[in-house]
Design a protein around this motif. Structure first.
Motif, PDB file in Angstrom:
ATOM      1  N   LYS A  60     -35.334 -16.246   7.353  1.00  0.00           N
ATOM      2  CA  LYS A  60     -35.973 -16.133   6.046  1.00  0.00           C
ATOM      3  C   LYS A  60     -35.029 -16.615   4.952  1.00  0.00           C
ATOM      4  CE  LYS A  60     -38.143 -12.872   2.846  1.00  0.00           C
ATOM      5  NZ  LYS A  60     -37.314 -13.359   1.715  1.00  0.00           N
ATOM      6  N   GLN A  61     -33.793 -16.153   4.973  1.00  0.00           N
ATOM      7  CA  GLN A  61     -32.823 -16.568   3.970  1.00  0.00           C
ATOM      8  C   GLN A  61     -32.544 -18.061   4.072  1.00  0.00           C
ATOM      9  OE1 GLN A  61     -31.522 -14.572   1.479  1.00  0.00           O
ATOM     10  NE2 GLN A  61     -30.860 -16.572   0.698  1.00  0.00           N
TER      11      GLN A  61
ATOM     12  N   ASP B 268     -35.199 -20.003   2.375  1.00  0.00           N
ATOM     13  CA  ASP B 268     -35.035 -19.901   0.921  1.00  0.00           C
ATOM     14  C   ASP B 268     -33.908 -20.822   0.448  1.00  0.00           C
ATOM     15  OD1 ASP B 268     -37.072 -18.052   0.749  1.00  0.00           O
ATOM     16  OD2 ASP B 268     -35.730 -16.306   0.759  1.00  0.00           O
TER      17      ASP B 268
ATOM     18  N   SER C  16     -34.888 -24.529   0.502  1.00  0.00           N
ATOM     19  CA  SER C  16     -36.114 -24.895  -0.213  1.00  0.00           C
ATOM     20  C   SER C  16     -35.786 -25.963  -1.249  1.00  0.00           C
ATOM     21  CB  SER C  16     -36.711 -23.654  -0.891  1.00  0.00           C
ATOM     22  OG  SER C  16     -37.843 -24.008  -1.646  1.00  0.00           O
TER      23      SER C  16
ATOM     24  N   LYS D  62     -45.517 -15.297  -1.746  1.00  0.00           N
ATOM     25  CA  LYS D  62     -44.917 -16.083  -0.667  1.00  0.00           C
ATOM     26  C   LYS D  62     -45.206 -17.569  -0.861  1.00  0.00           C
ATOM     27  CE  LYS D  62     -43.586 -12.512   1.939  1.00  0.00           C
ATOM     28  NZ  LYS D  62     -42.183 -12.265   2.328  1.00  0.00           N
ATOM     29  N   LYS D  63     -44.298 -18.379  -0.350  1.00  0.00           N
ATOM     30  CA  LYS D  63     -44.501 -19.822  -0.354  1.00  0.00           C
ATOM     31  C   LYS D  63     -45.155 -20.250   0.959  1.00  0.00           C
ATOM     32  CE  LYS D  63     -40.642 -20.859  -3.445  1.00  0.00           C
ATOM     33  NZ  LYS D  63     -39.381 -21.618  -3.632  1.00  0.00           N
TER      34      LYS D  63
ATOM     35  N   ALA E 125     -42.937 -20.451   4.080  1.00  0.00           N
ATOM     36  CA  ALA E 125     -42.117 -19.293   4.466  1.00  0.00           C
ATOM     37  C   ALA E 125     -42.403 -18.909   5.919  1.00  0.00           C
ATOM     38  CB  ALA E 125     -42.419 -18.113   3.547  1.00  0.00           C
TER      39      ALA E 125
END
Length: 828
Positions: A471-472, A475, A478, A651-652, A655
Motif C-alpha cells: 500500500k505504501q 502511494d 503514484s 481511494k484511488k 490502490a
C-alpha cells in the motif's frame, strides 16, 4: 542370430550406424540423469532401456535398413519403406514387457506399471488417453494387443544380453520399489488439504514430467549421434555459478547509482531491489512481487532469482512474459549484464520465442530451445502453458527442466482465465513435488489464491509477498492522476482524437490506447487531419518488430527533445514498453489494463503529475473480445463503488484494495470459465459439456461412461486421464497465428530476396533469425484471404516459410488486405 547387428539409426552424412544397444544405453543414461532430479533415477533408466525395445523385431530392422539404403530392392528382406513409415509399432513391446513383469503384483505396483508403460507406448505420439471420453479403455487396449502384432516375442528373443541383464537388475533392485512408494507418498496430500480431483491431477502431472525425462533423453541421444559435433553443446551444459552472475548484476546496479543523479523514483526502485535481495534467502515456495508499473520489476526480480538460485542450488531461471515484444527488451537488458563482452562466461541467456520454429534458429539455439537447457531462459506464457498442457512431444520435452528451477511469471494478470485452475494446480505441484520456486510479478495481482479451492487455488503463505508494504509503495510511486471522463452516449473515434489534441498541447505528448485495431486506425486518421505540424504515430501488431522499434525510437527522441507529438496504439504498448508520455487517453477496459496504460504516463516522475483519461468509445465492437468486454464491465462496477461505497471512500482507482475489489468482480463473474470448459456444441468438443481440468484429473464423466458401457468400474480411480483428448482441445490462445515476412525497408526486402535464393541450411538459419524482425503474425482468416489473393507466397516451394508482397504492407498501418503500393518483382 548373434551376427546380426540391430540398428536404431543410420547417419545420412557418412552412413555410420548407431546400434540399438548403443541407443538404448544412451537414452537410459540421459533419462536416469533427467529423472534423478526427482529422485527417480531407476525409473528413468528403465524407461530408456525399454522405449525402443520393439526395434529388435526383424520387421522394424528390414524397414529401417530398406529406408536407409542398407538393403537394395533385389534383397528378399527389402520392403517399401515409404509405405511403412510410421506404421510399424516399436513402442508397445517394451511396455508389454514391463506390464508382464509388474502388473501382477500388488495394486500400488500395478498402478505404476500403468504409469511407466503409458510413457513407453506414448513416446512418439504424446501421452495417449487412458480412458477416452466415450468410455473406451485405450491404454488397456494398447497394452493388450496380440504379441504377434507388437513383435514382442521376437524382440525379447533378439534383445542384446547386456540390455536384458540391465533391465532385470533394475526390476529386482529394492530401490525401484522404494522409488515407486516415494512417488505415491509425494502425491498424497495431508487429509483435508486438497480434494481427490487435485491429487489425481498431480498424478497426471508427474506422469508428464517422467514422460518428459524420456522424450528429452531420446531426442538428445539421437541428436548427438546425428550431429556428433553438437555433443559438446548438449553434454557440457553445466550448472552456472550463480555467485558470479549475481555479482555481475550487483556491479551493474552500483555503476548505475554512481553514474546517475538519482531521482525520487530511482530511490524507490533501489528500495524495491533491496527488498528482493533480502527475500531471496527464504525457503522455496510461491512468491508474489506486487510493484507498480515503472518500479523496476525486471532487474529486481532478477536479483531475487540469482540469489535464490544460489541459496538453494537451483538449476536454472525461467523468465516467462506474455508477449514476444517484451522478450526482446528484457532479454537484451539481462544479456548485457550477465554476458559482458569482457568476460569469457557466455551463452547464459536464451530467448525462446513462441513464433520461432526450430528451422528458424541456429543449430545450437535449436538444441537449447527445444529442451531449455540454458541457465537463464526468456520465453512466452504460450510456450510455458504448452509445456504444461499441450499434446505431442515437442513442448513436453521441456517439462522436466522446470524441476529444481525458479520460474518468474511477469504480468501474471494476463494469464488466460480458462487456464487458471490448471495453472494453479501445476505451480503448486512444481513447488510441492518438484523443488521449484515461483515468482508472480505484476502491478495488478489477480486473486489466484481466492478462487475455488476444490478445483485449484494458488497455495499462498504469509511470506508469499516480497514487498513488506505494498500500500505504501503504491502511494510512493503514484505519478499520475486518473480522470473518469465517461459520458452517457460515449465518444466517437473523432471525439477521442479531439481529447488527445487538447492533452498533447498541454502536456507536449499524448498516447491514445484503443481496444481494437480498427478503432486505433480510425483515431489515428482523425488525428492526422487535426495535426498538420506535430507528428502522429500508430502502433499495432500488424507492424513488424523492426517497424515498431523504429517508431519507438522516434518517440523516445521526441520525448527527449521535447517535441510535441501524439501516438495511437493497441494494448501492445502496455506490456513492458519503456516510454514516458505526458498524458494518456485510455478507452475503457479492465482496471489492470488501465493500470498498465498509466505506467506509460510520467513513468520516470519527471513531471509533477501525469494525466490519464478514461473514455468510453461508442464505435468499438468487442463481440469477439470477450476478455476486454468482461474487464470493462467489472471496471464500471468499481468506478461506481468508488463514488458510493464508504469502504472505498477517498481511494484511488489503482490502490491495491481497489484492485482487489476489481478482481473479485472479474473472477466472480467468470468463475465458471476457469476450468477450461468444453461446451457440447464446441467444434472440438467431445459430445457433452465437460472441462479440460476434468479430463486431466478425476475424469468423472468419462469414468461414468466407462461404467455404462462396460457394467463395471475401472480397475483404479487414480489414473483414468484423457491426456490426448485434453491436449487436442487445449489452446493457449484463442486463435493460433501464422507468421509471414514483410518487406519493411531495404533490409526487409533484401532478407526476403536472400531467402528466395539461398539453399545452404546454415545460411537459412541465419537469415530466418534475422527475418524475425520483419515478421508479422496473422490470424488464420487473414492469412487465408491474403494467400488466396496471391499476396502471400512461399520463399521456396515446400519451404513452409511465407512472405507478403510489398504491395500489401502500409508504412502507417502495416499488413493490409488491399494493395497500397505499386507492384515490384520479388521472388514470385
Amino acid at each position: 542370430m548373434k551376427n546380426i547387428v540391430f540398428i536404431a539409426h543410420r547417419r545420412e552424412a557418412d552412413a555410420k550406424e548407431q546400434t540399438l544397444e548403443e541407443h538404448l544405453q544412451g537414452v537410459a543414461f540421459y533419462a536416469r540423469k533427467n529423472a534423478s532430479k526427482l529422485g527417480f533415477g531407476n525409473l528413468g533408466e528403465l524407461l530408456g532401456l525399454l522405449h525402443d525395445f520393439g526395434k529388435y523385431s526383424f520387421t522394424f530392422q528390414n524397414y529401417i535398413k530398406s529406408a536407409t539404403g542398407m538393403l537394395n530392392p533385389d534383397n528378399d528382406e527389402y520392403v517399401n519403406a515409404q509405405g511403412l513409415k510410421g506404421k510399424i509399432d516399436h513402442s508397445t513391446a517394451g511396455a508389454q514387457l514391463l506390464w508382464k513383469k509388474l502388473s501382477g503384483k500388488n495394486p500400488e505396483i500395478r498402478l505404476f506399471a500403468k504409469f511407466l508403460s503409458l510413457c513407453l507406448v506414448s513416446h512418439h505420439s504424446g501421452l495417449i488417453d487412458i480412458l477416452s471420453p466415450d468410455g473406451k479403455p485405450k491404454f488397456i487396449q494398447r497394452i493388450s494387443q496380440p504379441t504377434e502384432k507388437t513383435n514382442f516375442c521376437e524382440a525379447l528373443s533378439n534383445c542384446d544380453d547386456s540390455i536384458k541383464v540391465k533391465i532385470e537388475q533394475i526390476l529386482s533392485n529394492p530401490d525401484l520399489h522404494y522409488e515407486l512408494i516415494s512417488v505415491l507418498e509425494g502425491l498424497v496430500a495431508p487429509a483435508g488439504k486438497t480434494g481427490n480431483k487435485i491429487r489425481i491431477y498431480k498424478v497426471g502431472q508427474l506422469n508428464r514430467v517422467l514422460f518428459s525425462c524420456l522424450i528429452d533423453a531420446d531426442r538428445t541421444d539421437t541428436c548427438i549421434f546425428e550431429r556428433s559435433h553438437s555433443a559438446n553443446v548438449l553434454c557440457n551444459i553445466n550448472k552456472p555459478d550463480w555467485n558470479i552472475l549475481s555479482n555481475r548484476l550487483d556491479q551493474k546496479l552500483i555503476e548505475f547509482e554512481q553514474n546517475n543523479n538519482p531521482a525520487p523514483v530511482d530511490r524507490i526502485r533501489s528500495m524495491i531491489s533491496n527488498h528482493c535481495r533480502d527475500a531471496a534467502v527464504r525457503q522455496r515456495g510461491i512468491f508474489t512481487l506486487t510493484v507498480p508499473t515503472g518500479g523496476g520489476k525486471t532487474l529486481a526480480s532478477l536479483r531475487f532469482a540469482l540469489l535464490h538460485a544460489k541459496k538453494h542450488n537451483l538449476d536454472r531461471i525461467i523468465y516467462v512474459v506474455p508477449f514476444t515484444t517484451i522478450i526482446d527488451q528484457n532479454a537484451e537488458l539481462v544479456r548485457k549484464i550477465l554476458e559482458p563482452e569482457s568476460e569469457p562466461y557466455s551463452s547464459i541467456v536464451l530467448e525462446h520465442h513462441s513464433n520461432l520454429t526450430p528451422d528458424e534458429e541456429s543449430w545450437r539455439g535449436k538444441l537449447l530451445s527445444e529442451n531449455w537447457g540454458a541457465p537463464v531462459i526468456f520465453t512466452t506464457s504460450v510456450q510455458l502453458l504448452e509445456t504444461l498442457f499441450s499434446g505431442g512431444t515437442q513442448s513436453v520435452r521441456r517439462m522436466h527442466q522446470l524441476v529444481n528451477s525458479l520460474i518468474i511469471f511477469d504480468e501474471i494478470q494476463t494469464l488466460p482465465i480458462r487456464c487458471i485452475h490448471m495453472f494453479n494446480n501445476s505451480i503448486n505441484f512444481l513447488v510441492e513435488n518438484c523443488g521449484a520456486s515461483i515468482v508472480l510479478c505484476t502491478a495488478t495481482m489477480p486473486l489466484l489464491n481466492k478462487v475455488e479451492v476444490g478445483k485449484g487455488a494458488c497455495d499462498f503463505s504469509p511470506s508469499t509477498e516480497i514487498m513488506p508494504d505494498t500500500k505504501q509503495l503504491f502511494d510512493d510511486l503514484s505519478r499520475v492522476e486518473i480522470f473518469d471522463m465517461r459520458r452517457l452516449n460515449g465518444y466517437t473515434d473523432n471525439e477521442i482524437a479531439e481529447c488527445a489534441v487538447v492533452e498533447m498541447k498541454n502536456a507536449d505528448s499524448c498516447l491514445v490506447i484503443a481496444n481494437t485495431k480498427k478503432n486505433a486506425v480510425q483515431i489515428y486518421k482523425c488525428l492526422k487531419t487535426k495535426l498538420t505540424v506535430e507528428p502522429v504515430y500508430h502502433l499495432s501488431t500488424d507492424l513488424c518488430p523492426a517497424h515498431r522499434k523504429a517508431i519507438l525510437t522516434e518517440i523516445t527522441n521526441n520525448l527527449r527533445n521535447k517535441i510535441k507529438f501524439s501516438c495511437v496504439s493497441t494494448q501492445l504498448i502496455e506490456a513492458g514498453v519503456d516510454v514516458d508520455f505526458g498524458a494518456v487517453v485510455r478507452c475503457l477496459a479492465g482496471v489492470d489494463s488501465i493500470a498498465q496504460a498509466a505506467g506509460r504516463c510520467n513513468r520516470h516522475g519527471v513531471r509533477n503529475v501525469g494525466r490519464v483519461l478514461i473514455v468510453n468509445n461508442n464505435e468499438e465492437n468487442l463481440a469477439k473480445l470477450h476478455d476486454i468486454q468482461k474487464g470493462k464491465e467489472a471496471t464500471e462496477r468499481v468506478l461506481s463503488d468508488l463514488k458510493v461505497d464508504s469502504l472505498l471512500q477517498g481511494k484511488k482507482l489503482l490502490a491495491p484494495d481497489v484492485m482487489e475489489r476489481y478482481f473479485s468482480y472479474y473472477f466472480f463473474n467468470r468463475r465458471n470459465e476457469m476450468d477450461y470448459p468444453i461446451a457440447v456444441t464446441s467444434k472440438n468438443g467431445i459430445g457433452r459439456d465437460d472441462s479440460v481440468l476434468n479430463l486431466l484429473s478425476d475424469n468423472l464423466l468419462t469414468v461414468r461412461e466407462y461404467c455404462r458401457v462396460n457394467n463395471k468400474m475401472p480397475e483404479d480411480v487414480s489414473m483414468n486421464h484423457s491426456f490426448a483428448t485434453a491436449a487436442k482441445i487445449f489452446r493457449s490462445i484463442d486463435a493460433p497465428t501464422r507468421g509471414i515476412i514483410v518487406s519493411y525497408g531495404k533490409e526487409g526486402a533484401s532478407t526476403i530476396s536472400d531467402l528466395c535464393s539461398v539453399f545452404e541450411v546454415e545460411k537459412q538459419y541465419t537469415l530466418l533469425k534475422k527475418a524475425q524482425q520483419f515478421s508479422v503474425n496473422l490470424f488464420p482468416w487473414k492469412f487465408d484471404y491474403l494467400f488466396k489473393t496471391g499476396a502471400i507466397n512461399e520463399v521456396q516451394p515446400g519451404s513452409g516459410i511465407f512472405f507478403l508482397n510489398e504491395q500489401y504492407y502500409d508504412n502507417n498501418f502495416g499488413v493490409s488486405t488491399e494493395p497500397v503500393t505499386p507492384l515490384t518483382l520479388q521472388c514470385l
